[in-house]
Enzyme design. Structure first.
Site, PDB file in Angstrom:
ATOM      1  N   CYS A 338      38.049  41.511  40.383  1.00 30.13           N
ATOM      2  CA  CYS A 338      37.920  41.829  41.813  1.00 30.13           C
ATOM      3  C   CYS A 338      39.229  41.669  42.565  1.00 30.13           C
ATOM      4  O   CYS A 338      39.268  41.824  43.789  1.00 30.13           O
ATOM      5  CB  CYS A 338      36.884  40.919  42.455  1.00 30.13           C
ATOM      6  SG  CYS A 338      35.262  41.148  41.760  1.00 30.13           S
ATOM      7  N   ASP A 339      40.294  41.293  41.861  1.00 27.22           N
ATOM      8  CA  ASP A 339      41.565  40.997  42.522  1.00 27.22           C
ATOM      9  C   ASP A 339      42.416  42.257  42.618  1.00 27.22           C
ATOM     10  O   ASP A 339      42.583  42.972  41.634  1.00 27.22           O
ATOM     11  CB  ASP A 339      42.284  39.922  41.695  1.00 27.22           C
ATOM     12  CG  ASP A 339      43.365  39.227  42.483  1.00 27.22           C
ATOM     13  OD1 ASP A 339      44.191  39.942  43.091  1.00 27.22           O
ATOM     14  OD2 ASP A 339      43.388  37.999  42.488  1.00 27.22           O
TER      15      ASP A 339
END
Ligand SMILES: *Cc1c(COP(=O)(O)O)cnc(C)c1O
Length: 386
Positions: A338-339
Site C-alpha cells: 500500500c506504500d
C-alpha cells in the site's frame, strides 16, 4: 509453449539463451507460486570460473550479502570460491556447511563486537578496518590477526556507490597501518571498493594509483605489505551490455604487474557479478489501472519484497506474458504494498498483460531476496535453482 512470451534479441543478449530458456521452461509449468526467484546453476558456475581467471596470484571471495540463499551458498562452496562476510548470520550459514576459516574474510570496515568474537574464535584471520577504534576492537577480540586498510576511492561510475560510508585518505591510512602494527596486529595490505555495478574500466586505474601511493608510503614507514584486496564492483547486464569481467581483469592485472611487487597476493570480492545475471524473478500481475494518461501495472514483487535496488537507480529488463505481443504501451510498474514508495520503474514499454499473467524480471539474482522484508504481510519470495 503454454504461455505467451515473446523473447527478443535484447533479452537473450542480456542474460544469454540458456539462462532465459531454462527460466521460461520453468515458468511454463501450469502452476507456479509467485513471486519466485529462479537461479541458473550453470550461469553461477560459468561466472565462478571466469572471475579471477585473468588476475595473477588472485583468490576470489564471494560477497555473501549479494545472495545468501542456502542453496546458492552450497553451490558456490562446491565451486571452491572463498567467502566475504560481515555478520554472525552470514558466518552461521558458512559454519553450518563446514567452510574452513582460511576461505573466509571480512571486509566490512566496522564490525560488531559479537561478530568479531565469533569470527575470531571460528578462525577467520583477515579483516578490513578504516579507523583507530576498529584497530582497538580487533586487537582485543582478534589479537594478532591480519588487517588491511580500506581507502576511499571515487565511486562516480558505479550505479550503487558505497564510498561515502567507508574509506580513509592516504595519510590517515598510513598512520592507521602503523597503529595496527603497534597494537600487535599484522598490517598486511590495502583494500578499496570502486562502488557496486561499476561500468567504467578506468575506475580501477584511479583506485590502483591511490593504492600504489599508499603502498609506497607504508614502505617508507617500514611496513612490508603483501595483500591487495580489490573489493567488488564487477558489473552485470541489466538493460544494456556492459564491460566484461575479462576486460576489467586484464586491465587490472597489467596495472598490478606494473606497479606492485610480483608476489603480491590479490583478493577479489565479487557479489553481484557471481549471482546477479543468474537470477530471473517470476512475478504475477495482480492488477492494472489507467490514471489520467498513465498505465499502472501492479506485480506481486516490489521494492519491499525483492526489488529494493530499483529505488537506488538499478533498472531491470522485463519480459511480459501477453496475448498480443506487437503493440507495446508504457507502464509504471509497482509492487503489491500500500506504500507509494513501492514503485519499481516508470515508462517501461511492454505489451499488455492480463491480471494473473506472469512477468519475468531479468538479472535479478543479486541484492534482491537478501533485501526483502515481509512489509505489509506480503511473503518473502522463494528461491529455486534451475
Ligand atoms: C558489498 C561488498 C562487496 C561486493 O560488491 P559487488 O559490487 O556486489 O561486487 C565486496 N566487498 C565489500 C567489502 C562489500 O561491502
Amino acid at each position: 509453449m503454454l504461455r505467451n512470451f515473446k523473447v527478443g534479441k535484447i533479452h537473450t543478449e542480456l542474460v544469454t539463451k540458456p539462462t532465459l530458456f531454462k527460466a521460461l521452461k520453468y515458468a511454463n509449468k501450469k502452476t507456479i507460486k509467485t513471486p519466485l526467484l529462479l537461479m541458473d546453476r550453470e550461469k553461477i558456475r560459468e561466472k565462478a570460473s571466469i572471475i579471477g581467471k585473468n588476475i595473477n596470484n588472485s583468490k576470489v571471495f564471494y560477497a555473501v550479502k549479494a545472495n545468501p540463499d542456502e542453496k546458492v551458498i552450497k553451490l558456490i562452496n562446491k565451486l571452491n570460491l572463498g567467502f566475504e562476510i560481515a555478520s554472525e548470520g552470514e558466518l552461521k550459514i558458512l559454519s553450518a556447511l563446514g567452510v574452513s576459516p582460511e576461505r573466509i574474510i571480512s571486509s566490512n570496515p566496522v564490525k560488531s563486537l559479537s561478530f568479531l568474537k565469533m569470527a575470531s574464535s571460528y578462525g577467520v584471520n583477515y579483516f578490513a578496518f578504516d579507523s583507530a577504534e576498529e584497530v582497538d576492537k580487533l586487537a582485543r577480540f582478534a589479537p594478532g590477526c591480519n588487517v588491511y586498510v580500506r581507502i576511499a576511492v571515487p565511486n562516480e561510475d558505479s550505479e550503487w556507490p558505497l564510498s561515502k560510508k567507508f574509506g580513509v585518505e592516504l595519510d590517515d591510512a598510513a598512520g592507521l597501518l602503523s597503529y595496527a602494527g603497534n597494537k600487535g596486529l599484522k598490517p598486511c595490505g590495502i583494500t578499496f571498493h570502486v562502488g557496486s555495478q561499476c561500468t567504467n574500466i578506468y575506475s580501477w586505474n584511479t583506485a590502483l594509483d591511490k593504492t600504489k601511493a599508499l603502498w609506497d608510503l607504508a614502505e617508507k614507514k617500514g611496513l612490508r605489505l603483501d595483500t591487495l584486496n580489490i573489493g567488488g564492483g564487477y558489473p552485470i547486464n541489466y538493460t544494456k551490455n556492459v564491460v566484461k569481467v575479462e576486460a576489467i581483469e586484464k586491465n587490472v592485472n597489467s596495472l598490478i604487474y606494473d606497479k606492485f611487487p610480483k608476489d603480491t597476493k590479490v583478493l577479489i570480492e565479487p557479489g553481484r557479478a557471481v549471482v546477479g545475471d543468474a537470477g530471473i524473478f517470476v512475478a504475477s500481475v495482480i492488477g492494472k489501472a489507467r490514471r489520467g494518461s498513465g498505465n499502472w501495472l501492479y506485480l506481486d514483487v516490489g521494492v519491499f519484497n525483492g526489488l529494493m535496488e530499483s529505488v537506488g537507480g538499478i533498472k531491470y529488463t522485463y519480459l511480459a506474458e501477453s496475448l498480443q505481443q506487437t503493440k507495446k504501451i508504457k507502464w509504471t510498474i509497482t509492487g503489491p504494498s500500500c506504500d507509494s514508495f513501492d514503485i519499481i520503474d516508470r515508462d517501461v514499454a511492454l505489451p499488455e498483460p492480463e491480471v494473473g499473467n506472469l512477468v519475468l524480471i531479468l538479472s535479478s539474482g543479486a541484492y534482491t531476496t537478501s533485501y526483502a522484508s515481509e512489509f505489509n504481510g506480503f511473503p518473502l519470495p522463494g528461491t529455486i535453482l534451475i
